[in-house]
Scaffold this active site. Structure first.
Site, PDB file in Angstrom:
ATOM      1  N   ASP A  49       0.850  -1.181   0.000  1.00  0.00           N
ATOM      2  CA  ASP A  49       0.000   0.000   0.000  1.00  0.00           C
ATOM      3  C   ASP A  49       0.894   1.242   0.000  1.00  0.00           C
ATOM      4  O   ASP A  49       1.906   1.295   0.697  1.00  0.00           O
ATOM      5  CB  ASP A  49      -0.884  -0.032   1.259  1.00  0.00           C
ATOM      6  CG  ASP A  49      -1.936   1.048   1.260  1.00  0.00           C
ATOM      7  OD1 ASP A  49      -3.088   0.725   0.939  1.00  0.00           O
ATOM      8  OD2 ASP A  49      -1.623   2.208   1.589  1.00  0.00           O
ATOM      9  N   HIS A 108      -5.917  14.874  -8.183  1.00  0.00           N
ATOM     10  CA  HIS A 108      -6.060  13.536  -8.766  1.00  0.00           C
ATOM     11  C   HIS A 108      -5.041  13.256  -9.870  1.00  0.00           C
ATOM     12  O   HIS A 108      -4.559  12.127 -10.008  1.00  0.00           O
ATOM     13  CB  HIS A 108      -7.476  13.361  -9.329  1.00  0.00           C
ATOM     14  CG  HIS A 108      -8.495  13.063  -8.285  1.00  0.00           C
ATOM     15  ND1 HIS A 108      -8.474  11.928  -7.518  1.00  0.00           N
ATOM     16  CD2 HIS A 108      -9.577  13.773  -7.861  1.00  0.00           C
ATOM     17  CE1 HIS A 108      -9.486  11.933  -6.672  1.00  0.00           C
ATOM     18  NE2 HIS A 108     -10.176  13.045  -6.861  1.00  0.00           N
ATOM     19  N   GLU A 137      -5.035   2.523  -3.819  1.00  0.00           N
ATOM     20  CA  GLU A 137      -3.573   2.609  -3.783  1.00  0.00           C
ATOM     21  C   GLU A 137      -2.942   1.321  -3.259  1.00  0.00           C
ATOM     22  O   GLU A 137      -1.779   1.299  -2.866  1.00  0.00           O
ATOM     23  CB  GLU A 137      -3.128   3.788  -2.914  1.00  0.00           C
ATOM     24  CG  GLU A 137      -3.395   3.645  -1.420  1.00  0.00           C
ATOM     25  CD  GLU A 137      -4.768   4.139  -1.007  1.00  0.00           C
ATOM     26  OE1 GLU A 137      -4.944   4.417   0.192  1.00  0.00           O
ATOM     27  OE2 GLU A 137      -5.664   4.243  -1.856  1.00  0.00           O
ATOM     28  N   ASN A 177      -2.852  12.794  -2.395  1.00  0.00           N
ATOM     29  CA  ASN A 177      -3.868  13.026  -3.416  1.00  0.00           C
ATOM     30  C   ASN A 177      -4.645  14.312  -3.124  1.00  0.00           C
ATOM     31  O   ASN A 177      -4.936  15.107  -4.031  1.00  0.00           O
ATOM     32  CB  ASN A 177      -4.826  11.833  -3.455  1.00  0.00           C
ATOM     33  CG  ASN A 177      -5.344  11.540  -4.841  1.00  0.00           C
ATOM     34  OD1 ASN A 177      -4.680  11.820  -5.837  1.00  0.00           O
ATOM     35  ND2 ASN A 177      -6.525  10.977  -4.914  1.00  0.00           N
ATOM     36  N   ASP A 216      -2.688  10.175  -9.919  1.00  0.00           N
ATOM     37  CA  ASP A 216      -2.605   9.177 -10.999  1.00  0.00           C
ATOM     38  C   ASP A 216      -1.153   8.952 -11.415  1.00  0.00           C
ATOM     39  O   ASP A 216      -0.744   7.821 -11.720  1.00  0.00           O
ATOM     40  CB  ASP A 216      -3.407   9.649 -12.215  1.00  0.00           C
ATOM     41  CG  ASP A 216      -4.909   9.549 -12.001  1.00  0.00           C
ATOM     42  OD1 ASP A 216      -5.316   8.959 -10.986  1.00  0.00           O
ATOM     43  OD2 ASP A 216      -5.669  10.057 -12.844  1.00  0.00           O
TER      44      ASP A 216
END
Length: 352
Positions: free
Chosen positions: A215, A228, A258, A223, A232
């Site tokens: 993770d 975003h 994630e 984020n 990404d």
């Protein structure tokens, strides 16, 4: 990831989806909610790209575009339609080949009859003219057969090319259905199916099977801070690092958000920990640069947990134990790997 983490993350995506619905004055129908939920979660790269371009151009997402984007990027009918279309084309090509072969059989029979007729004439021929007529008949039939065979060969080659292209189309559709668009890794569906198969193979062969769950540390905060698009970029960077590390029969997948899962067939717990540390090091070695400004955003770290299949163990149980190890890594400072051998009873019960 603990159930609490998953609950909080899903609620955050749900609240963001409602905010998008309100901001765009879109009716809160299930399909519209699904579109904005997937957008908020960043699960579908192409959808996010299309929505971002529309928002940039129009300032909002009209209802007709919402419907179009859902049909184009999310509708389960879309994939089955594409498979159906390709399957129909394959059937058409196969029917054409069968017809050609049947026609070829008829022509071969006709050619044989011509040869037998010429042989009968030659057998009873008494003059040069009769012999010449018989030979001309054989030559004409042979030339006709050669022309037909040449045309048949050409048509069969074209059909072979068409079928090869259609097979490639089906393979592309299959790949798309099993691949996470953002990272290029296997998606959750592929992960679940592959883990079931790997467990079955390991049980039958008596081989070890290890599972790594990892993770991205502090991803939500990252984020929220940078947006975003940068989030990404982080997911793509991590996906590339994992892909470069995982080899052979091993399978790496984006497990959700994630979180990533790596299936390691015929791999002991100790070897699984080595792979997890290689992934963690590969991710940490990459510096994240914000594309729009060139600003360095530092390095990404990951936490991981590793568990090995036990006799008669189910998929869910193995995932739960690897998840408990991941939780322990998070709990003990992050940017580390924890194996099930390191867990003490108190840690295990805290996760459960």
């Amino acid at each position: 990831m603990t159930r609490t983490d998953e609950f909080e993350r899903s609620i955050a995506y749900g609240e963001a989806a409602l905010t998008y619905l309100k901001g765009n004055r879109t009716p809160a129908y299930p399909r519209n909610y699904e579109l904005w939920y997937v957008y908020a979660a960043g699960f579908n790269r192409e959808l996010n790209k299309a929505v971002n371009e529309a928002l940039k151009r129009l300032g909002h997402l009209p209802e007709e575009l919402t419907q179009r984007f859902y049909d184009e990027f999310l509708s389960p009918v879309r994939l089955s339609d594409r498979v159906g279309e390709v399957s129909t084309r394959v059937s058409r090509e196969l029917d054409q080949i069968i017809n050609l072969l049947e026609e070829s059989g008829g022509n071969a029979e006709s050619y044989g009859a011509s040869l037998r007729s010429a042989a009968d004439i030659l057998g009873s021929a008494g003059t040069k003219q009769q012999i010449r007529t018989a030979l001309e008949k054989v030559i004409a039939a042979t030339v006709s057969m050669e022309r037909y065979n040449s045309a048949l060969e050409k048509q069969l080659k074209e059909s072979r090319v068409q079928i090869t292209e259609l097979q490639e189309s089906l393979e592309a559709i299959r790949y798309e259905s099993l691949t996470d668009q953002l990272t290029g890794l296997a998606n959750r569906k592929h992960f679940d199916q592959s883990l079931e198969r790997a467990i079955d193979v390991a049980a039958r062969r008596g081989e070890p099977l290890s599972l790594v769950l990892c993770d991205i540390d502090h991803f939500k905060k990252f984020n929220d801070t940078y947006g975003h698009q940068t989030g990404d970029q982080v997911l793509r960077l991590v996906g590339a690092a994992i892909k470069s590390t995982v080899k052979g029969r091993d399978l790496a997948a984006r497990y959700g958000g994630e979180e990533f899962g790596i299936i390691l067939p015929n791999t002991s717990l100790e070897a699984g920990v080595t792979v997890a540390n290689q992934i963690r090091s590969a991710v940490m070695a990459k510096e994240l640069i914000k594309r729009s400004t060139g600003e360095s955003l530092g390095r990404i770290t990951m936490s991981a947990g590793v568990a090995t299949l036990r006799p008669l163990e189910s998929r869910d149980s193995l995932i739960e134990r690897a998840d408990a190890c991941l939780y322990a890594s998070k709990h003990n400072g992050r940017n580390r790997v924890t194996s099930e051998a390191e867990l003490d009873p108190s840690t295990s019960s805290a996760v459960a």
